[in-house]
Design a protein around this motif. Structure first.
Motif, PDB file in Angstrom:
ATOM      1  N   GLN A   1       0.830  -1.190   0.000  1.00  0.00           N
ATOM      2  CA  GLN A   1       0.000   0.000   0.000  1.00  0.00           C
ATOM      3  C   GLN A   1       0.873   1.253   0.000  1.00  0.00           C
ATOM      4  OE1 GLN A   1      -2.642   0.020   3.330  1.00  0.00           O
ATOM      5  NE2 GLN A   1      -3.469   2.022   2.873  1.00  0.00           N
ATOM      6  N   CYS A   2       0.432   2.260  -0.738  1.00  0.00           N
ATOM      7  CA  CYS A   2       1.089   3.565  -0.744  1.00  0.00           C
ATOM      8  C   CYS A   2       0.051   4.603  -0.357  1.00  0.00           C
ATOM      9  CB  CYS A   2       1.662   3.877  -2.123  1.00  0.00           C
ATOM     10  SG  CYS A   2       2.339   5.554  -2.252  1.00  0.00           S
ATOM     11  N   SER A   3       0.378   5.379   0.673  1.00  0.00           N
ATOM     12  CA  SER A   3      -0.504   6.466   1.114  1.00  0.00           C
ATOM     13  C   SER A   3       0.212   7.788   0.900  1.00  0.00           C
ATOM     14  CB  SER A   3      -0.863   6.312   2.593  1.00  0.00           C
ATOM     15  OG  SER A   3      -1.560   5.110   2.807  1.00  0.00           O
ATOM     16  N   VAL A   4      -0.456   8.702   0.226  1.00  0.00           N
ATOM     17  CA  VAL A   4       0.100  10.023  -0.061  1.00  0.00           C
ATOM     18  C   VAL A   4      -0.610  11.027   0.834  1.00  0.00           C
ATOM     19  CG1 VAL A   4       0.443  11.796  -1.820  1.00  0.00           C
ATOM     20  CG2 VAL A   4       0.541   9.365  -2.455  1.00  0.00           C
ATOM     21  N   TYR A   5       0.181  11.822   1.553  1.00  0.00           N
ATOM     22  CA  TYR A   5      -0.350  12.846   2.454  1.00  0.00           C
ATOM     23  C   TYR A   5       0.124  14.207   1.975  1.00  0.00           C
ATOM     24  CZ  TYR A   5      -1.162   8.863   5.497  1.00  0.00           C
ATOM     25  OH  TYR A   5      -1.580   7.657   6.014  1.00  0.00           O
TER      26      TYR A   5
ATOM     27  N   PRO B   1      18.889  -0.473   6.627  1.00  0.00           N
ATOM     28  CA  PRO B   1      19.720  -1.281   7.526  1.00  0.00           C
ATOM     29  C   PRO B   1      18.938  -1.963   8.647  1.00  0.00           C
ATOM     30  CG  PRO B   1      19.972   1.017   8.058  1.00  0.00           C
ATOM     31  CD  PRO B   1      19.136   0.948   6.802  1.00  0.00           C
ATOM     32  N   ASN B   2      17.742  -1.451   8.969  1.00  0.00           N
ATOM     33  CA  ASN B   2      16.945  -2.025  10.051  1.00  0.00           C
ATOM     34  C   ASN B   2      15.879  -2.996   9.540  1.00  0.00           C
ATOM     35  OD1 ASN B   2      15.311  -0.062   8.902  1.00  0.00           O
ATOM     36  ND2 ASN B   2      14.587   0.768  10.844  1.00  0.00           N
ATOM     37  N   GLN B   3      15.950  -3.337   8.251  1.00  0.00           N
ATOM     38  CA  GLN B   3      14.988  -4.268   7.634  1.00  0.00           C
ATOM     39  C   GLN B   3      13.548  -3.788   7.823  1.00  0.00           C
ATOM     40  OE1 GLN B   3      16.249  -6.784   5.656  1.00  0.00           O
ATOM     41  NE2 GLN B   3      18.091  -5.636   6.166  1.00  0.00           N
ATOM     42  N   ALA B   4      13.341  -2.498   7.607  1.00  0.00           N
ATOM     43  CA  ALA B   4      12.013  -1.888   7.761  1.00  0.00           C
ATOM     44  C   ALA B   4      11.054  -2.395   6.702  1.00  0.00           C
ATOM     45  CB  ALA B   4      12.135  -0.369   7.670  1.00  0.00           C
ATOM     46  N   THR B   5       9.770  -2.388   7.056  1.00  0.00           N
ATOM     47  CA  THR B   5       8.723  -2.724   6.098  1.00  0.00           C
ATOM     48  C   THR B   5       7.907  -1.499   5.705  1.00  0.00           C
ATOM     49  OG1 THR B   5       7.243  -3.335   7.908  1.00  0.00           O
ATOM     50  CG2 THR B   5       8.523  -5.113   6.876  1.00  0.00           C
ATOM     51  N   VAL B   6       8.226  -0.356   6.331  1.00  0.00           N
ATOM     52  CA  VAL B   6       7.554   0.904   6.012  1.00  0.00           C
ATOM     53  C   VAL B   6       8.610   1.900   5.535  1.00  0.00           C
ATOM     54  CG1 VAL B   6       6.171   2.835   6.883  1.00  0.00           C
ATOM     55  CG2 VAL B   6       5.753   0.515   7.738  1.00  0.00           C
TER      56      VAL B   6
ATOM     57  N   ALA C   1      15.068   3.578  -9.904  1.00  0.00           N
ATOM     58  CA  ALA C   1      15.912   2.384  -9.832  1.00  0.00           C
ATOM     59  C   ALA C   1      15.285   1.310  -8.951  1.00  0.00           C
ATOM     60  CB  ALA C   1      17.303   2.750  -9.304  1.00  0.00           C
ATOM     61  N   GLN C   2      14.745   1.708  -7.797  1.00  0.00           N
ATOM     62  CA  GLN C   2      14.139   0.747  -6.873  1.00  0.00           C
ATOM     63  C   GLN C   2      12.857   0.140  -7.445  1.00  0.00           C
ATOM     64  OE1 GLN C   2      15.657  -0.199  -4.003  1.00  0.00           O
ATOM     65  NE2 GLN C   2      17.299   1.111  -4.699  1.00  0.00           N
ATOM     66  N   ILE C   3      12.108   0.940  -8.177  1.00  0.00           N
ATOM     67  CA  ILE C   3      10.870   0.453  -8.791  1.00  0.00           C
ATOM     68  C   ILE C   3      11.195  -0.455  -9.973  1.00  0.00           C
ATOM     69  CG2 ILE C   3       8.811   1.155 -10.082  1.00  0.00           C
ATOM     70  CD1 ILE C   3       8.738   3.657  -8.199  1.00  0.00           C
ATOM     71  N   ALA C   4      12.182  -0.063 -10.777  1.00  0.00           N
ATOM     72  CA  ALA C   4      12.528  -0.833 -11.977  1.00  0.00           C
ATOM     73  C   ALA C   4      12.954  -2.256 -11.634  1.00  0.00           C
ATOM     74  CB  ALA C   4      13.634  -0.120 -12.757  1.00  0.00           C
ATOM     75  N   ASP C   5      13.731  -2.421 -10.578  1.00  0.00           N
ATOM     76  CA  ASP C   5      14.162  -3.779 -10.227  1.00  0.00           C
ATOM     77  C   ASP C   5      13.271  -4.424  -9.156  1.00  0.00           C
ATOM     78  OD1 ASP C   5      14.958  -2.736  -7.774  1.00  0.00           O
ATOM     79  OD2 ASP C   5      17.098  -3.045  -8.121  1.00  0.00           O
ATOM     80  N   HIS C   6      12.178  -3.768  -8.821  1.00  0.00           N
ATOM     81  CA  HIS C   6      11.162  -4.248  -7.873  1.00  0.00           C
ATOM     82  C   HIS C   6      11.692  -4.434  -6.454  1.00  0.00           C
ATOM     83  CE1 HIS C   6       8.011  -5.768 -10.969  1.00  0.00           C
ATOM     84  NE2 HIS C   6       8.651  -4.727 -11.419  1.00  0.00           N
ATOM     85  N   SER C   7      12.883  -3.935  -6.152  1.00  0.00           N
ATOM     86  CA  SER C   7      13.409  -4.075  -4.790  1.00  0.00           C
ATOM     87  C   SER C   7      12.624  -3.236  -3.790  1.00  0.00           C
ATOM     88  CB  SER C   7      14.900  -3.721  -4.733  1.00  0.00           C
ATOM     89  OG  SER C   7      15.111  -2.382  -5.112  1.00  0.00           O
ATOM     90  N   ILE C   8      11.863  -2.287  -4.279  1.00  0.00           N
ATOM     91  CA  ILE C   8      11.040  -1.467  -3.377  1.00  0.00           C
ATOM     92  C   ILE C   8       9.900  -2.294  -2.785  1.00  0.00           C
ATOM     93  CG2 ILE C   8       9.343  -0.537  -5.028  1.00  0.00           C
ATOM     94  CD1 ILE C   8      10.058   2.258  -3.615  1.00  0.00           C
ATOM     95  N   LEU C   9       9.597  -3.432  -3.384  1.00  0.00           N
ATOM     96  CA  LEU C   9       8.504  -4.278  -2.897  1.00  0.00           C
ATOM     97  C   LEU C   9       8.768  -4.878  -1.522  1.00  0.00           C
ATOM     98  CD1 LEU C   9       7.428  -6.019  -6.207  1.00  0.00           C
ATOM     99  CD2 LEU C   9       6.075  -4.413  -4.850  1.00  0.00           C
ATOM    100  N   LYS C  10       9.986  -4.748  -0.998  1.00  0.00           N
ATOM    101  CA  LYS C  10      10.244  -5.227   0.363  1.00  0.00           C
ATOM    102  C   LYS C  10       9.504  -4.364   1.389  1.00  0.00           C
ATOM    103  CE  LYS C  10      14.598  -2.852   0.200  1.00  0.00           C
ATOM    104  NZ  LYS C  10      15.885  -3.130  -0.323  1.00  0.00           N
TER     105      LYS C  10
ATOM    106  N   ASN D   1       1.764   0.441 -10.872  1.00  0.00           N
ATOM    107  CA  ASN D   1       2.091  -0.502 -11.949  1.00  0.00           C
ATOM    108  C   ASN D   1       2.793  -1.753 -11.444  1.00  0.00           C
ATOM    109  OD1 ASN D   1       0.916   1.057 -13.919  1.00  0.00           O
ATOM    110  ND2 ASN D   1       2.818   2.070 -14.497  1.00  0.00           N
ATOM    111  N   ILE D   2       3.423  -1.693 -10.273  1.00  0.00           N
ATOM    112  CA  ILE D   2       4.075  -2.895  -9.739  1.00  0.00           C
ATOM    113  C   ILE D   2       3.270  -3.516  -8.592  1.00  0.00           C
ATOM    114  CG2 ILE D   2       6.387  -2.256 -10.517  1.00  0.00           C
ATOM    115  CD1 ILE D   2       7.029  -1.502  -7.574  1.00  0.00           C
ATOM    116  N   GLY D   3       2.047  -3.026  -8.368  1.00  0.00           N
ATOM    117  CA  GLY D   3       1.155  -3.718  -7.447  1.00  0.00           C
ATOM    118  C   GLY D   3       0.743  -2.981  -6.188  1.00  0.00           C
ATOM    119  N   TYR D   4       1.196  -1.757  -6.001  1.00  0.00           N
ATOM    120  CA  TYR D   4       0.787  -1.012  -4.811  1.00  0.00           C
ATOM    121  C   TYR D   4      -0.619  -0.449  -4.982  1.00  0.00           C
ATOM    122  CZ  TYR D   4       5.351  -1.037  -2.547  1.00  0.00           C
ATOM    123  OH  TYR D   4       6.502  -1.422  -1.912  1.00  0.00           O
TER     124      TYR D   4
END
Length: 160
Positions: free
Chosen positions: A3-7, A82-87, A104-113, A141-144
């Motif tokens: 989920q992505c929330s924009v404020y 470094p803290n393995q955050a999920t947010v 870059a993070q979206i292109a390789d889908h690493s942002i999905l963590k 586009n990548i599922g958020y």
């Protein structure tokens, strides 16, 4: 589902909004990375979280502190986890350096963590809104799932 929330805050409320969201995440036992646009803003938020609440302390650290992997809230001006955050909180992500980092993070889908991304901004310029829309479109586009809120004159959040 991610989920992505924009404020979209009023300019004078951005720091308070970030602090409130960080506090909510902390009380929900969620680890957070707060990405700021520069080192000065990073350290300003770091200091602000020390004095934000008179009731309790929100444990946090920045990239200038030792043992970043132990911090439930990690504040940085570089994309790292470094803290393995999920947010992931992006504060004022309208600057050009955010676009390159996120692309870059979206292109390789690493942002999905990150199961949750919070975008907090106060700019009312048309270009800023276009940048936010580009980011949210890429994330969708990548599922958020995207939620957008704006702050009313009395400080309440209104879904748009």
């Amino acid at each position: 589902m991610a989920q992505c929330s924009v404020y979209h805050t009023m300019h004078n409320a951005i720091e308070k909004t970030v602090c409130i969201l960080v506090e909510k995440c902390y009380h929900s036992n969620l680890k957070v990375v707060v990405l700021m646009s520069n080192l000065d803003q990073q350290e300003h938020l770091n200091k602000l979280l020390w004095t934000y609440s008179q009731k309790q302390f929100i444990p946090h650290g920045s990239k200038l502190d030792p043992l970043p992997y132990l911090q439930p809230v990690y504040i940085t001006d570089e994309f790292m986890n470094p803290n393995q955050a999920t947010v992931l909180m992006l504060v004022e992500p309208v600057a050009s350096q955010f676009a390159a980092i996120l692309d870059a993070q979206i292109a390789d889908h690493s942002i999905l963590k990150f199961i949750r991304i919070c975008i907090i901004y106060s700019d009312t310029e048309q270009q800023a809104t276009a940048n936010i829309q580009k980011i949210t479109t890429s994330l969708a586009n990548i599922g958020y799932t995207i939620e957008i809120y704006t702050q009313s004159a009395n400080g309440n959040w209104v879904a748009i």
